[in-house]
Enzyme design. Structure first.
Site, short mmCIF file in Angstrom:
data_model
loop_
_atom_site.label_atom_id
_atom_site.label_comp_id
_atom_site.label_asym_id
_atom_site.label_seq_id
_atom_site.Cartn_x
_atom_site.Cartn_y
_atom_site.Cartn_z
N GLY A 193 0.82 -1.21 0.00
CA GLY A 193 0.00 0.00 0.00
C GLY A 193 0.85 1.26 0.00
N ASN A 236 -7.72 4.35 8.73
CA ASN A 236 -7.19 3.15 9.38
C ASN A 236 -7.25 3.21 10.90
OD1 ASN A 236 -5.22 5.17 8.48
ND2 ASN A 236 -3.72 3.99 9.62
N GLN A 270 -7.69 0.22 3.57
CA GLN A 270 -8.51 -0.31 4.67
C GLN A 270 -9.87 -0.79 4.19
OE1 GLN A 270 -8.15 -0.64 8.12
NE2 GLN A 270 -5.97 -0.28 7.82
N SER A 311 -3.73 -3.04 -0.58
CA SER A 311 -2.64 -3.81 0.00
C SER A 311 -3.17 -5.18 0.40
CB SER A 311 -2.09 -3.08 1.22
OG SER A 311 -1.13 -3.90 1.87
N ALA A 312 -2.45 -6.23 -0.02
CA ALA A 312 -2.95 -7.60 0.20
C ALA A 312 -3.10 -7.95 1.67
CB ALA A 312 -2.01 -8.61 -0.48
N HIS A 313 -2.15 -7.53 2.52
CA HIS A 313 -2.20 -8.01 3.90
C HIS A 313 -3.35 -7.44 4.71
CE1 HIS A 313 -0.25 -4.73 6.40
NE2 HIS A 313 0.19 -4.36 5.23
N THR A 369 11.57 -7.56 -11.22
CA THR A 369 11.00 -8.90 -11.33
C THR A 369 9.80 -9.01 -10.40
OG1 THR A 369 13.18 -9.76 -11.84
CG2 THR A 369 11.54 -11.36 -11.11
N CYS A 416 1.29 1.17 12.93
CA CYS A 416 2.66 1.49 12.55
C CYS A 416 3.30 2.41 13.58
CB CYS A 416 2.70 2.17 11.19
SG CYS A 416 1.41 1.64 10.10
C1 LIG Z 1 -1.65 -0.31 5.99
C2 LIG Z 1 -1.99 0.94 5.25
C3 LIG Z 1 -1.13 1.48 4.28
C4 LIG Z 1 0.23 0.87 3.99
O1 LIG Z 1 0.13 -0.38 3.35
P1 LIG Z 1 1.39 -1.38 3.42
O2 LIG Z 1 1.01 -2.48 2.47
O3 LIG Z 1 1.48 -1.84 4.82
O4 LIG Z 1 2.57 -0.62 2.94
C5 LIG Z 1 -1.52 2.61 3.61
N1 LIG Z 1 -2.68 3.20 3.86
C6 LIG Z 1 -3.54 2.73 4.78
C7 LIG Z 1 -4.84 3.43 5.00
C8 LIG Z 1 -3.22 1.59 5.51
O5 LIG Z 1 -4.07 1.13 6.43
#
Ligand SMILES: *Cc1c(COP(=O)(O)O)cnc(C)c1O
Length: 342
Positions: free
Chosen positions: A25, A104, A132, A152-154, A190, A278
């Protein structure tokens, strides 16, 4: 990789060619802001908000250092951006507006479709950080009318270190990395194939389970909020009461330090945060809560709990029991709770 791209595109109603894989993200946000800037060879103006993730805020600050101008919009006490403020802030040289889809920390869902419409009327590009929101609430790039969108995948049960930027067909964006011709010449390097495959699978599952997931988390969230208010005095919910992410609970608990609550919860196996995940480990109160006008001392006593797919009703009961006991204990020792004692 191409199957994954289709699943991700499908989740947000985009075309596969509009999805560019990134390292997460953070890179997607940087890519959106810097990519738009560097696609035009002149000084530009940007509009964003005071409650963005640092991936947007710190990138905007870096652009200011390069001589570009940035307006940081205020939010109201619920964390909502006023679309009229966006309209008023747009200038002749405004290149891009970036407003997150959902915050977030406090979970507030912003009026992005309305803001995107204002941007389109003024010929200004619009980016939303939807990290989010994707997988938690329905996200449709066409209904929202956005030009760029970060994922963002996680944040949707996929692997860490992989994300994507949606770039609407026709939007000019310059690469921010230089190298090979991967991702149609827009993001060299890559490809992270295992990450991409995991992201694709997560997107496929998220699309299939979205409604069920959202309903379950909303039910648990309501129970958690109601129980906290029933059993603990002097608490305040941060973020909008209804326009909020299904799994987000953020409360300020007066007369106690957020960090002390966190330590106690951690000892009982409960993972929570006092602001953005974070920022845990720092003692600076959240920039989001401060932007919402919450006094420093109250912001210090704030607690963010995020519910997920594996949580149950029993988890909620356990968390509320531990929280009630912890707050009682901390308040008994707190000079803030009984000023007469010190
Ligand atoms: C977690 C988050 C990000 C950052 O994403 P990462 O994949 O962890 O770098 C950016 N914006 C928001 C709103 C987030 O919650």
């Amino acid at each position: 990789m191409e199957d994954a791209r289709k699943y991700i595109a499908n989740l947000i109603n985009a075309s596969p060619e509009e999805i560019i894989f990134t390292s997460g993200g953070t890179e997607a946000d940087n890519f959106a802001l810097k990519g738009v800037t560097y696609a035009r060879n002149k000084k530009q103006h940007f509009i964003t908000t005071k409650i963005e993730h640092h991936a947007v805020l710190h990138c905007a600050e870096a652009l200011e250092k390069e001589g570009h101008a940035v307006t940081y919009l205020d939010v109201d006490s619920d964390g909502l951006v006023d679309p009229d403020d966006v309209r008023r802030a747009i200038r002749k040289d405004t290149a891009l507006v970036s407003v997150m889809l959902a915050n977030n920390e406090v979970g507030t869902v912003e009026p992005v479709a309305e803001i995107a419409r204002i941007c389109r009327e003024h010929g200004v590009l619009f980016h939303t950080d939807a990290v989010q929101a994707v997988g938690q609430i329905p996200v449709d790039v066409k209904e929202l009318g956005v030009d760029l969108l970060s994922m963002s995948a996680h944040k949707l049960y996929g692997p860490k270190g992989i994300g994507a930027l949606y770039v609407r067909k026709g939007v000019k964006i310059a690469p921010i990395l230089y190298g090979g011709a991967q991702e149609r010449g827009r993001r060299p390097g890559t490809e992270n194939v295992p990450g991409i495959a995991g992201f694709g699978k997560a997107a496929e599952l998220a699309a299939a389970e979205l409604n069920e997931h959202r309903e379950k988390l909303t039910r648990l969230r309501e129970k958690l909020i109601e129980e906290i208010f029933r059993r603990i005095e002097d608490v305040k919910l941060n973020g909008h009461r209804r326009r909020r992410l299904p799994g987000n609970v953020n409360v300020s608990i007066k007369y106690v330090e957020g960090e002390s609550i966190l330590l106690n919860l951690d000892l009982k196996g409960i993972a929570a945060s006092s602001g953005s995940a974070c920022m845990s480990g720092t003692l600076e109160p959240s920039h989001v809560l401060l932007a919402m006008g919450i006094p420093r001392e109250v912001a210090h006593g704030s607690l963010r709990m995020t519910l997920g797919a594996s949580n149950t009703e029993d988890d909620i009961d356990y968390v509320v029991d531990v929280l009630e006991e912890t707050v009682k204990k901390l308040r008994a020792m707190s000079p803030l709770a009984s000023p007469g004692r010190c």
